[in-house]
Write a protein that holds these residues in place. Structure first.
Motif, PDB file in Angstrom:
ATOM      1  N   ARG A 119       0.842  -1.211   0.000  1.00 16.89           N
ATOM      2  CA  ARG A 119       0.000   0.000   0.000  1.00 16.89           C
ATOM      3  C   ARG A 119       0.873   1.256   0.000  1.00 16.89           C
ATOM      4  N   ASP A 149       2.320   1.756  -3.486  1.00  7.04           N
ATOM      5  CA  ASP A 149       1.362   2.166  -4.505  1.00  7.04           C
ATOM      6  C   ASP A 149       0.742   3.530  -4.235  1.00  7.04           C
ATOM      7  N   GLY A 205      -2.536  -3.364  -4.924  1.00  6.46           N
ATOM      8  CA  GLY A 205      -1.355  -3.475  -5.775  1.00  6.46           C
ATOM      9  C   GLY A 205      -0.794  -4.878  -5.835  1.00  6.46           C
ATOM     10  N   ARG A 244      -0.560  -7.020  -9.337  1.00  7.94           N
ATOM     11  CA  ARG A 244       0.708  -7.579  -9.823  1.00  7.94           C
ATOM     12  C   ARG A 244       0.592  -9.081 -10.081  1.00  7.94           C
TER      13      ARG A 244
END
Length: 700
Positions: free
Chosen positions: A620, A623, A682, A686
């Motif tokens: 977090r 991102d 995120g 990914r």
């Protein structure tokens, strides 16, 4: 015969081969090819009497090109071993002329030459153990033959470089050149040619291992050393030099090297090597940003943190004003600094004269007028927003225009603090870690309006005083302490679920952490985080699980080591944690209130939950743009929070586990323990994209 990385020049019957592979003249595939071709050419040229190897730029050679490790280029022929075999067959002297540094593969190349000369300021060493490796180009076999087994082990296991005069004493170099190196090395080479003596090779020297206790040297490696595996392997390799022929020893050394280079410890340490060098780079500032000069500094607050910060600057030779409001506080602060330096003097690591010089750089002050000419002022007072705002209003009034106004806050908003000044562009956070004169990490916290020149100045200043700076943005707790919230949260939950404080700490030190989370809380002072939890309580979602264990311990007046009681109790004058039945009772009471039936908890579950909490929050942070890179987060946690370097940091640990596997385990925890374990978006993205790493980067 010149190549892109090796230049061949015929200089009056001496073939000068110049290594030119910036930034450190690393020995990669093209360097090996160029050296082999150049030496072979010189050997076959009747107009050449000798070969001289020298480095371009500021150094001879910084070692193997580690960018090529675990790539095809690393094993491309010729290998370093082939180059050194060619030198061994040469009937013409090959001389290494060393300036700057000859490290790792650079020193191994020099060891394979017939002679070695060095400039007076040169440094020589085999630092491979710092990357979780051993010398892989013959260093463990040739160095013992040249200077003896004990001295070789000292150099290899320490991973530190020695200066040229000491190298001459040991017989590592044949001469120290005063003045211009190339001219001096050429004169040395011509004398060797004129003498016509048999060419000496380290490989032909007899090795005397009598009296060497290799088991003792292996056992002396600290179990918790970040590179323990590599150090023990280095002892094995040096021992092989006493038992095998040179060729047999080289084969044994290479096998050990190949095993280490493919192993997790070396991969993690090499990741950190790159991460530490990447962290100071600024990805978002204008390319032409010129940093402001920092020639004189002030520190507000002469407590443990302020005194340590003052020492960090004095150690770097930068004058510092140490400010307090009362004489007694200044006296206590200076006495603490003096005692800290005294410990270093007593250990023989600092002279009395050097201590006096550093103390002289610290100027005590009781009046804000003393801050009028400083370039940077760092506030290190009580962690309270109102207090800090008052301090910054004074700094605004008394500091010169253009001075950098910094706060050492560990979690408060830089932007809010900046509002108490008329120059928010000059305000920045400099979060030092305690003890500030020792810990290398510095979180540089940019505010919304902090100017690029101020950011650049602070990043440069950090490096000038020996710190590793990591640039972060404003948020609650920045990088390190924000992630620590989830780490402590899970530790508290597992206490309620059935673990004891000592089990939680044992599980995390078993994982490799320098300290367990609860012992760390006691050391830091539990009242500090208690104040934070109370401040944030109004914004805490009511539906989320919350452990009251830490609050109840604080309500009992137990703030950790400072009160001789926290999660543990402490005997007077001792920092050794002692399990306390009173804490066990508090934990059991909180579990009953929360409706939790306690049960046995496995150590591996403790470690995994705590580390996955770090990772999930780290994604977090990444991102949201709070940190520039995932590798920066690893630097923060290894250098600021005791995360094991041999695991590379929490983000690298997750990459090693596999991002898909990391997500799967977090989802299992979410199903079992609820919303705290919602996967970071995120991470989900990914994994969906098939990514293997958090950052887009290429490294070994």
């Amino acid at each position: 015969m010149s190549t892109s990385t090796i230049h061949y020049n015929d200089q009056q019957r001496i073939a000068v081969l110049t290594l030119d592979n910036p930034p450190v003249n690393g020995i990669g595939n093209t360097v090996r090819q160029g050296l082999y071709a150049g030496i072979e050419r010189a050997m076959g040229d009747p107009g050449i009497d000798a070969v001289l190897l020298i480095g371009a730029g500021r150094q001879f050679c910084g070692g193997a090109d580690i960018r090529q490790f675990n790539t095809a280029a690393a094993t491309e022929k010729p290998l370093t071993r082939d180059v050194l075999s060619l030198i061994a067959r040469s009937t013409k002297p090959v001389v290494a002329a060393i300036h700057g540094v000859a490290l790792g593969g650079g020193l191994e190349l020099a060891l394979g030459c017939h002679y070695r000369v060095a400039s007076a300021d040169a440094k020589l060493g085999l630092p491979e153990v710092n990357l979780g490796l051993i010398p892989g180009g013959g260093g463990t076999q040739r160095l013992p033959r040249l200077i003896g087994v004990d001295a070789a082990l000292d150099i290899i296991l320490s991973g530190t470089a020695i200066k040229a005069p000491r190298a001459l004493e040991l017989g590592l170099v044949n001469a120290v050149i005063e003045g211009e190196l190339l001219a001096g090395a050429q004169a040395f080479t011509r004398r060797v040619v004129a003498e016509g003596s048999a060419l000496p090779l380290v490989a032909q020297r007899a090795l005397e291992p009598a009296g060497i206790n290799f088991d003792e040297r292996r056992n002396a490696v600290p179990t918790r050393a970040r590179n323990a595996t590599a150090q023990r392997a280095a002892v094995d390799a040096v021992q092989a030099s006493t038992q095998l022929t040179l060729e047999g020893g080289l084969t044994r050394e290479r096998a050990l090297f190949d095993e280490l280079v493919a192993g997790p410890e070396s991969k993690a340490l090499r990741h950190l090597f790159f991460a530490e060098r990447e962290a100071p780079k600024l990805s978002e500032l204008p390319a032409n940003t010129a940093p402001l000069a920092v020639r004189k500094v002030a520190v507000l607050g002469a407590g443990t943190m302020g005194g340590g910060i003052a020492m960090a600057f004095a150690n770097a030779g930068i004058p510092v004003v140490l400010f307090e409001r009362e004489q007694a506080a200044i006296d206590r602060g200076l006495d603490l600094v003096r005692r800290n330096y005294g410990v270093t003097v007593a250990k023989g690591k600092l002279s009395e004269a050097a201590m006096a010089a550093r103390m002289a750089l610290i100027e005590p002050a009781l009046d804000y007028a003393a801050l009028a000419d400083v370039d940077l002022v760092i506030e290190a007072v009580f962690e309270d927003m109102a207090v800090k705002k008052e301090v910054f209003s004074h700094l605004d009034a008394h500091c010169k225009l253009g001075a950098i106004l910094a706060t050492n806050t560990s979690r408060l908003s830089i932007d809010e603090i900046a509002l108490s000044t008329s120059r928010p562009q000059d305000v920045i956070g400099l979060h030092f870690f305690s003890p500030a004169n020792v810990m290398r990490l510095l979180e540089v916290v940019r505010g919304e309006r902090t100017s690029p020149a101020v950011i650049a100045a602070c990043m440069k200043m950090a490096q000038d005083i020996g710190k590793i700076p990591v640039l972060v943005r404003v948020c609650e707790g920045f990088v390190g302490n924000r992630m620590l919230t989830g780490y402590w949260r899970e530790a508290g939950f597992m206490l309620e679920e059935g673990a004891s404080p000592q089990q939680v700490d044992r599980a995390m030190t078993g994982f490799g952490m320098a300290m367990g989370p609860l012992a760390m809380a006691d050391l830091a002072g539990m009242d500090i985080n208690w104040a934070t939890r109370k401040r944030l309580a109004p914004s805490r979602p009511a539906h989320l699980r919350y452990s009251k264990v830490a609050d109840r311990i604080c309500e009992a007046g137990r703030y950790g080591q400072k009160t001789s009681a926290g999660y543990y109790r402490y005997e007077p004058g001792s920092r050794a944690p002692i399990p306390d039945p009173l804490v066990d009772a508090i934990i059991e009471s909180c579990a009953v209130e929360a409706g939790i039936v306690r049960h046995p908890v496995r150590d591996e579950d403790v470690a995994e939950r705590c580390v996955l909490a770090l990772v999930n929050e780290g994604v977090r942070i990444l991102d949201e743009g709070v940190a520039q890179r995932a590798s920066d987060i690893d630097v923060v946690y290894v250098h600021g929070y005791g995360f094991p370097a041999a695991r590379g940091g929490p983000m690298f640990w997750a990459e090693t586990l596999g991002l898909a596997q990391t997500l799967e385990r977090i989802r299992v925890l979410q199903a079992t323990h609820g919303s705290h374990w919602t996967p970071a978006p995120g991470l989900v993205e990914r994994v969906a994209q098939g990514r293997q790493r958090f950052d887009a980067r290429v490294e070994p």
